[in-house]
Design a protein around this motif. Structure first.
Motif, PDB file in Angstrom:
ATOM      1  N   ILE A   3      -7.781   4.309   0.161  1.00 33.88           N
ATOM      2  CA  ILE A   3      -6.533   5.079   0.103  1.00 33.88           C
ATOM      3  C   ILE A   3      -6.144   5.401  -1.333  1.00 33.88           C
ATOM      4  O   ILE A   3      -6.192   4.535  -2.205  1.00 33.88           O
ATOM      5  CB  ILE A   3      -5.382   4.298   0.774  1.00 33.88           C
ATOM      6  CG1 ILE A   3      -5.709   4.028   2.237  1.00 33.88           C
ATOM      7  CG2 ILE A   3      -4.060   5.048   0.641  1.00 33.88           C
ATOM      8  CD1 ILE A   3      -4.717   3.137   2.948  1.00 33.88           C
ATOM      9  N   SER A   4      -5.742   6.645  -1.544  1.00 32.25           N
ATOM     10  CA  SER A   4      -5.123   7.072  -2.803  1.00 32.25           C
ATOM     11  C   SER A   4      -3.679   7.426  -2.486  1.00 32.25           C
ATOM     12  O   SER A   4      -3.412   8.175  -1.543  1.00 32.25           O
ATOM     13  CB  SER A   4      -5.823   8.304  -3.376  1.00 32.25           C
ATOM     14  OG  SER A   4      -7.144   8.009  -3.746  1.00 32.25           O
ATOM     15  N   VAL A  26       1.700  -4.452   0.668  1.00 36.21           N
ATOM     16  CA  VAL A  26       1.174  -3.914   1.931  1.00 36.21           C
ATOM     17  C   VAL A  26      -0.330  -3.698   1.848  1.00 36.21           C
ATOM     18  O   VAL A  26      -1.079  -4.080   2.761  1.00 36.21           O
ATOM     19  CB  VAL A  26       1.898  -2.599   2.298  1.00 36.21           C
ATOM     20  CG1 VAL A  26       1.202  -1.896   3.453  1.00 36.21           C
ATOM     21  CG2 VAL A  26       3.353  -2.867   2.632  1.00 36.21           C
ATOM     22  N   MET A  27      -0.797  -3.097   0.774  1.00 40.80           N
ATOM     23  CA  MET A  27      -2.226  -2.812   0.640  1.00 40.80           C
ATOM     24  C   MET A  27      -3.049  -4.097   0.579  1.00 40.80           C
ATOM     25  O   MET A  27      -4.123  -4.185   1.180  1.00 40.80           O
ATOM     26  CB  MET A  27      -2.493  -1.956  -0.595  1.00 40.80           C
ATOM     27  CG  MET A  27      -1.901  -0.574  -0.521  1.00 40.80           C
ATOM     28  SD  MET A  27      -2.669   0.380   0.804  1.00 40.80           S
ATOM     29  CE  MET A  27      -1.372   1.535   1.141  1.00 40.80           C
ATOM     30  N   ASP A  28      -2.552  -5.101  -0.137  1.00 37.38           N
ATOM     31  CA  ASP A  28      -3.266  -6.374  -0.221  1.00 37.38           C
ATOM     32  C   ASP A  28      -3.281  -7.103   1.123  1.00 37.38           C
ATOM     33  O   ASP A  28      -4.300  -7.684   1.504  1.00 37.38           O
ATOM     34  CB  ASP A  28      -2.662  -7.267  -1.306  1.00 37.38           C
ATOM     35  CG  ASP A  28      -2.933  -6.749  -2.706  1.00 37.38           C
ATOM     36  OD1 ASP A  28      -3.768  -5.824  -2.868  1.00 37.38           O
ATOM     37  OD2 ASP A  28      -2.302  -7.264  -3.654  1.00 37.38           O
ATOM     38  N   GLU A  29      -2.166  -7.056   1.853  1.00 44.09           N
ATOM     39  CA  GLU A  29      -2.115  -7.696   3.176  1.00 44.09           C
ATOM     40  C   GLU A  29      -3.114  -7.070   4.140  1.00 44.09           C
ATOM     41  O   GLU A  29      -3.709  -7.750   4.974  1.00 44.09           O
ATOM     42  CB  GLU A  29      -0.705  -7.594   3.765  1.00 44.09           C
ATOM     43  CG  GLU A  29       0.286  -8.545   3.161  1.00 44.09           C
ATOM     44  CD  GLU A  29       1.695  -8.352   3.706  1.00 44.09           C
ATOM     45  OE1 GLU A  29       1.900  -7.510   4.614  1.00 44.09           O
ATOM     46  OE2 GLU A  29       2.605  -9.047   3.216  1.00 44.09           O
ATOM     47  N   LYS A  30      -3.297  -5.760   4.036  1.00 42.76           N
ATOM     48  CA  LYS A  30      -4.213  -5.035   4.924  1.00 42.76           C
ATOM     49  C   LYS A  30      -5.639  -5.009   4.382  1.00 42.76           C
ATOM     50  O   LYS A  30      -6.539  -4.487   5.033  1.00 42.76           O
ATOM     51  CB  LYS A  30      -3.721  -3.596   5.142  1.00 42.76           C
ATOM     52  CG  LYS A  30      -2.349  -3.499   5.750  1.00 42.76           C
ATOM     53  CD  LYS A  30      -2.342  -4.023   7.157  1.00 42.76           C
ATOM     54  CE  LYS A  30      -0.962  -3.854   7.780  1.00 42.76           C
ATOM     55  NZ  LYS A  30      -0.889  -4.428   9.113  1.00 42.76           N
ATOM     56  N   TYR A  32      -6.894  -3.257   1.956  1.00 42.18           N
ATOM     57  CA  TYR A  32      -7.365  -1.912   1.637  1.00 42.18           C
ATOM     58  C   TYR A  32      -7.779  -1.845   0.177  1.00 42.18           C
ATOM     59  O   TYR A  32      -7.159  -2.466  -0.692  1.00 42.18           O
ATOM     60  CB  TYR A  32      -6.258  -0.870   1.842  1.00 42.18           C
ATOM     61  CG  TYR A  32      -5.870  -0.628   3.277  1.00 42.18           C
ATOM     62  CD1 TYR A  32      -6.826  -0.348   4.246  1.00 42.18           C
ATOM     63  CD2 TYR A  32      -4.546  -0.638   3.658  1.00 42.18           C
ATOM     64  CE1 TYR A  32      -6.462  -0.111   5.560  1.00 42.18           C
ATOM     65  CE2 TYR A  32      -4.169  -0.404   4.975  1.00 42.18           C
ATOM     66  CZ  TYR A  32      -5.138  -0.132   5.917  1.00 42.18           C
ATOM     67  OH  TYR A  32      -4.773   0.107   7.206  1.00 42.18           O
ATOM     68  N   SER A  33      -8.803  -1.069  -0.103  1.00 37.02           N
ATOM     69  CA  SER A  33      -9.066  -0.698  -1.495  1.00 37.02           C
ATOM     70  C   SER A  33      -8.225   0.553  -1.742  1.00 37.02           C
ATOM     71  O   SER A  33      -8.168   1.450  -0.891  1.00 37.02           O
ATOM     72  CB  SER A  33     -10.549  -0.439  -1.718  1.00 37.02           C
ATOM     73  OG  SER A  33     -11.014   0.627  -0.933  1.00 37.02           O
ATOM     74  N   TYR A  34      -7.554   0.606  -2.882  1.00 36.85           N
ATOM     75  CA  TYR A  34      -6.583   1.683  -3.088  1.00 36.85           C
ATOM     76  C   TYR A  34      -6.346   1.938  -4.567  1.00 36.85           C
ATOM     77  O   TYR A  34      -6.711   1.150  -5.430  1.00 36.85           O
ATOM     78  CB  TYR A  34      -5.258   1.349  -2.402  1.00 36.85           C
ATOM     79  CG  TYR A  34      -4.511   0.203  -3.048  1.00 36.85           C
ATOM     80  CD1 TYR A  34      -3.449   0.454  -3.919  1.00 36.85           C
ATOM     81  CD2 TYR A  34      -4.856  -1.121  -2.822  1.00 36.85           C
ATOM     82  CE1 TYR A  34      -2.769  -0.590  -4.527  1.00 36.85           C
ATOM     83  CE2 TYR A  34      -4.182  -2.162  -3.415  1.00 36.85           C
ATOM     84  CZ  TYR A  34      -3.138  -1.892  -4.268  1.00 36.85           C
ATOM     85  OH  TYR A  34      -2.462  -2.922  -4.877  1.00 36.85           O
ATOM     86  N   GLY A  85      -9.801   8.407  -3.230  1.00 35.42           N
ATOM     87  CA  GLY A  85      -9.745   7.728  -1.939  1.00 35.42           C
ATOM     88  C   GLY A  85     -10.212   8.608  -0.787  1.00 35.42           C
ATOM     89  O   GLY A  85     -10.178   9.834  -0.872  1.00 35.42           O
ATOM     90  N   ASP A  86     -10.628   7.967   0.303  1.00 37.61           N
ATOM     91  CA  ASP A  86     -11.019   8.690   1.517  1.00 37.61           C
ATOM     92  C   ASP A  86      -9.803   9.345   2.160  1.00 37.61           C
ATOM     93  O   ASP A  86      -9.919  10.395   2.794  1.00 37.61           O
ATOM     94  CB  ASP A  86     -11.667   7.744   2.520  1.00 37.61           C
ATOM     95  CG  ASP A  86     -12.976   7.158   2.004  1.00 37.61           C
ATOM     96  OD1 ASP A  86     -13.664   7.847   1.227  1.00 37.61           O
ATOM     97  OD2 ASP A  86     -13.295   6.016   2.372  1.00 37.61           O
ATOM     98  N   THR A  87      -8.634   8.710   2.021  1.00 36.97           N
ATOM     99  CA  THR A  87      -7.381   9.223   2.547  1.00 36.97           C
ATOM    100  C   THR A  87      -6.378   9.304   1.413  1.00 36.97           C
ATOM    101  O   THR A  87      -6.281   8.393   0.599  1.00 36.97           O
ATOM    102  CB  THR A  87      -6.828   8.288   3.650  1.00 36.97           C
ATOM    103  OG1 THR A  87      -7.812   8.159   4.687  1.00 36.97           O
ATOM    104  CG2 THR A  87      -5.530   8.799   4.218  1.00 36.97           C
ATOM    105  N   VAL A  88      -5.638  10.412   1.358  1.00 33.24           N
ATOM    106  CA  VAL A  88      -4.612  10.595   0.319  1.00 33.24           C
ATOM    107  C   VAL A  88      -3.263  10.593   0.987  1.00 33.24           C
ATOM    108  O   VAL A  88      -3.030  11.299   1.968  1.00 33.24           O
ATOM    109  CB  VAL A  88      -4.824  11.922  -0.464  1.00 33.24           C
ATOM    110  CG1 VAL A  88      -3.723  12.106  -1.493  1.00 33.24           C
ATOM    111  CG2 VAL A  88      -6.195  11.935  -1.121  1.00 33.24           C
TER     112      VAL A  88
END
Length: 91
Positions: A3-4, A26-30, A32-34, A85-88
């Motif tokens: 995610i970006s 949130v990103m760390d809990e999930k 995600y690389s971001y 990221g794959d998703t922005v």
């Protein structure tokens, strides 16, 4: 990278640390690389200094600074060009 997050801003120095804290949580809990890309659209407060401080402490933080205010569309456009990221996501 999953995610970006592109965040255009103008004179938001006070809110940036808290915003980053919540995004990071949130990103760390999930797991995600971001990346978080703050686009300073010509702020006259110390937003850029806050972004620079976050960049030096957190590798996921990136920043782009405009010399003057060009508007949200220009900030998003330039931010999108720098994402990997794959998703922005925009905020």
């Amino acid at each position: 990278m999953d995610i970006s997050i592109v965040i255009p801003l103008l004179n938001e120095a006070e809110s940036l640390p808290e915003l980053h804290k919540w995004i990071k949580q949130v990103m760390d809990e999930k797991n995600y690389s971001y990346e978080v890309l703050f686009v300073d659209d010509g702020s006259t407060d110390n937003s850029w200094e806050v972004i620079a401080g976050l960049r030096s402490s957190y590798p996921e933080v990136k920043g782009l600074q405009f010399r003057r205010n060009y508007g949200k569309s220009a900030a998003l456009n330039e931010g999108f060009a720098l994402t990997s990221g794959d998703t922005v996501v925009t905020m």
